[in-house]
Design an enzyme around this catalytic site. Sequence first.
Site, short mmCIF file in Angstrom:
data_model
loop_
_atom_site.label_atom_id
_atom_site.label_comp_id
_atom_site.label_asym_id
_atom_site.label_seq_id
_atom_site.Cartn_x
_atom_site.Cartn_y
_atom_site.Cartn_z
N GLY A 1 22.11 16.93 11.10
CA GLY A 1 21.01 15.58 10.36
C GLY A 1 21.16 14.62 9.88
N ILE B 1 17.36 11.78 5.67
CA ILE B 1 18.09 11.72 4.86
C ILE B 1 19.43 11.66 4.42
CG2 ILE B 1 18.77 13.14 2.74
CD1 ILE B 1 16.10 14.42 2.49
N TYR C 1 8.48 27.49 6.83
CA TYR C 1 9.66 26.19 5.85
C TYR C 1 10.35 27.10 4.74
CZ TYR C 1 10.85 21.80 4.27
OH TYR C 1 11.57 20.49 3.57
#
Length: 333
Positions: free
Chosen positions: A16, A21, A157
């Site tokens: 990612g 982040i 989620y």
Amino acid sequence: MHAKKPLSEQVIVVTGASSGIGLTTAQMAAERGARVVLAARNGAALAEVEAAITAKGGSAVHVIADVGERADVERIAARAVAAFGGIDTWVNNAGLTIYGRLTDVPDADHERLLRTNLWGTVLGSLVAVEQMKARGGALVNVASVAADLAFPLQGMYCASKHAIQGFSDTLRMELLEAGTPVSVTLIKPASIDTPLPQHARNYTDREPKLPPPVYPPAEVAEAILSAAVNPRREIYVGGAARAMSAFKSLAPNTYDRLGPAISALQRRSERPRDPEGALYATKPDGRARGDHPGYVMRRSAYTRGSLHPLPTAILAAGLSAAAAMILRRGPRR
């Protein structure tokens, strides 16, 4: 857990890594001398991140990969070994969210989210452990305060983050039992100002936003890089994350009644929704920060303090003393 190599001697894989982040963590790791392997689905964004790191004298390579596919995850590991000779820290950070009530979201969307968030963490962890078990290393799984809490409109989620905690805890126990020198740290951030809301698939009538307080992605990156050198069992990012987790543990029924307020905090009033998100196809990346419409904290004093051994030891001693006092008093009627 024993200290690992200094960052300047490490090879760090970050999934990612094209935004948010992951991007911030990769940049900070490279600035501190680590050799970085960048992984995400968006090859164009990764190439830009790699070029920016190398232009500043850092060392990085990138791999286009879908973390929900084992073959792709194995290619990430193979690229790290080929480029830098091995892996010292693996950061499972890739993740997506969906805004919408559980009954309004199609099964295929639920499954796709779980494949990225949960299965991506599972595959990344298993492949990383296999690579690091001989010489040791650190595994860092980025979950969320949603590993402890539930939020209306982000049900799957939350389910994925709960599952990541269960998986990480079990893996840690099994590695300890086997004597495998790989640490497992779970990161639990509060709301972080990243493009996550803009990348979300959205079944509500408004553009989503993060509930306050909101912290910058650098706070999570600091926690991740700290865990790469001085592993912890888990790290909360943002005092709000720790406080809300404690509140829910103490008063779960009261927390449940906050559902309408939490829903309202996640919906922007001034902007219509963008329904597609990046669930199935990448969106323009390369941005660490999102566009949160409210105030973003500069840092988390709670998190910075918890990353240092002395304050953590004092805090742990205080909590232990408080728990002992409660036990001595016995239950109250």
